[in-house]
Motif scaffolding. Structure first.
Motif, PDB file in Angstrom:
ATOM      1  N   ASP A 180       1.393  -1.401   0.611  1.00 19.84           N
ATOM      2  CA  ASP A 180       0.292  -0.073  -0.133  1.00 19.84           C
ATOM      3  C   ASP A 180       0.534   1.058   0.076  1.00 19.84           C
ATOM      4  OD1 ASP A 180      -1.227   1.751   0.290  1.00 19.84           O
ATOM      5  OD2 ASP A 180      -2.819   1.506   2.930  1.00 19.84           O
TER       6      ASP A 180
ATOM      7  N   GLU B 283       0.264   4.153   0.120  1.00 16.54           N
ATOM      8  CA  GLU B 283      -0.071   5.636   1.465  1.00 16.54           C
ATOM      9  C   GLU B 283       0.916   4.758   2.836  1.00 16.54           C
ATOM     10  OE1 GLU B 283      -3.142   7.904   1.086  1.00 16.54           O
ATOM     11  OE2 GLU B 283      -3.025   7.576  -0.660  1.00 16.54           O
ATOM     12  N   THR B 284       0.934   3.393   3.015  1.00 15.06           N
ATOM     13  CA  THR B 284       1.351   3.640   4.323  1.00 15.06           C
ATOM     14  C   THR B 284       3.011   2.709   3.911  1.00 15.06           C
ATOM     15  OG1 THR B 284      -0.112   1.624   4.268  1.00 15.06           O
ATOM     16  CG2 THR B 284      -1.045   2.663   5.214  1.00 15.06           C
TER      17      THR B 284
ATOM     18  N   LYS C 270       6.181   5.750  -3.658  1.00 16.98           N
ATOM     19  CA  LYS C 270       5.199   6.346  -2.693  1.00 16.98           C
ATOM     20  C   LYS C 270       3.992   6.699  -2.866  1.00 16.98           C
ATOM     21  CE  LYS C 270       7.007   8.594   0.649  1.00 16.98           C
ATOM     22  NZ  LYS C 270       7.692   9.464   2.323  1.00 16.98           N
ATOM     23  N   ASP C 271       4.077   7.546  -4.415  1.00 15.99           N
ATOM     24  CA  ASP C 271       2.810   8.586  -5.274  1.00 15.99           C
ATOM     25  C   ASP C 271       2.947   7.490  -6.211  1.00 15.99           C
ATOM     26  OD1 ASP C 271       5.700   9.435  -6.275  1.00 15.99           O
ATOM     27  OD2 ASP C 271       5.897  10.480  -4.243  1.00 15.99           O
TER      28      ASP C 271
END
Ligand code: CUA
Length: 161
Positions: A50, A52-53, A104-105
């Protein structure tokens, strides 16, 4: 109740078509279910994460080198707009490094000019690449996927000594 012959025929046709439709659905679902996730053709397995985390999730919460054998390392790295974690890595000359990277993005690149190291770093996936650093020196790492305003600035260094 008496049915006309024609009605009987149409009822039979209707029921048969429903049967065929259900079989097709079932076979389709089975075929999909039977196919393991991942890229069959290349033999690569896909690992998901994920985005986001990911920076709070081991091992990516502490990106860097982890020794796994005789001059053999796992390198966990994070790509983000606009940089890489860890900021700097020192690798002993001759080491075989298994890179495990994620973003991360957005989609980033991971390229070391002068070597065959070149891969896409995709959010939500862990991307893998292995390279043996035989020659000591400073290796420039560049992002080669357009990822935003400071894409050109996105780089890091790997020191081999
Ligand atoms: Cu990251 Cu371009």
């Amino acid at each position: 109740m008496h049915m006309h012959k024609l009605e009987k025929i149409w009822l039979t046709v209707g029921v048969s078509m429903l049967g065929v439709f259900l079989i097709v659905l079932g076979v389709g679902a089975f075929a999909l279910g039977a196919q393991p996730p991942g890229d069959h053709a290349s033999g690569h397995h896909r690992e998901v994460v994920d985005p986001e985390t990911v920076d709070q999730t081991a091992p990516f919460n502490e990106p860097g080198l982890k020794k796994i054998g005789d001059n053999e390392y796992d390198a966990y790295m994070l790509a983000f707009a606009f940089g890489y974690g860890p900021e700097k890595m020192e690798i002993p000359a001759g080491a075989t490094v298994h890179f495990h990277m994620t973003s991360k993005d957005v989609v980033h690149g991971f390229q070391i000019p002068g070597t065959n190291v070149n891969m896409m770093v995709v959010p939500g996936e862990i991307n893998h690449l292995t390279y043996k650093f035989t020659k000591p020196g400073e290796y420039l790492v560049l992002c080669n996927e357009y990822c935003g305003a400071a894409h050109e600035m996105m780089q890091t260094r790997i020191i081999v000594k």
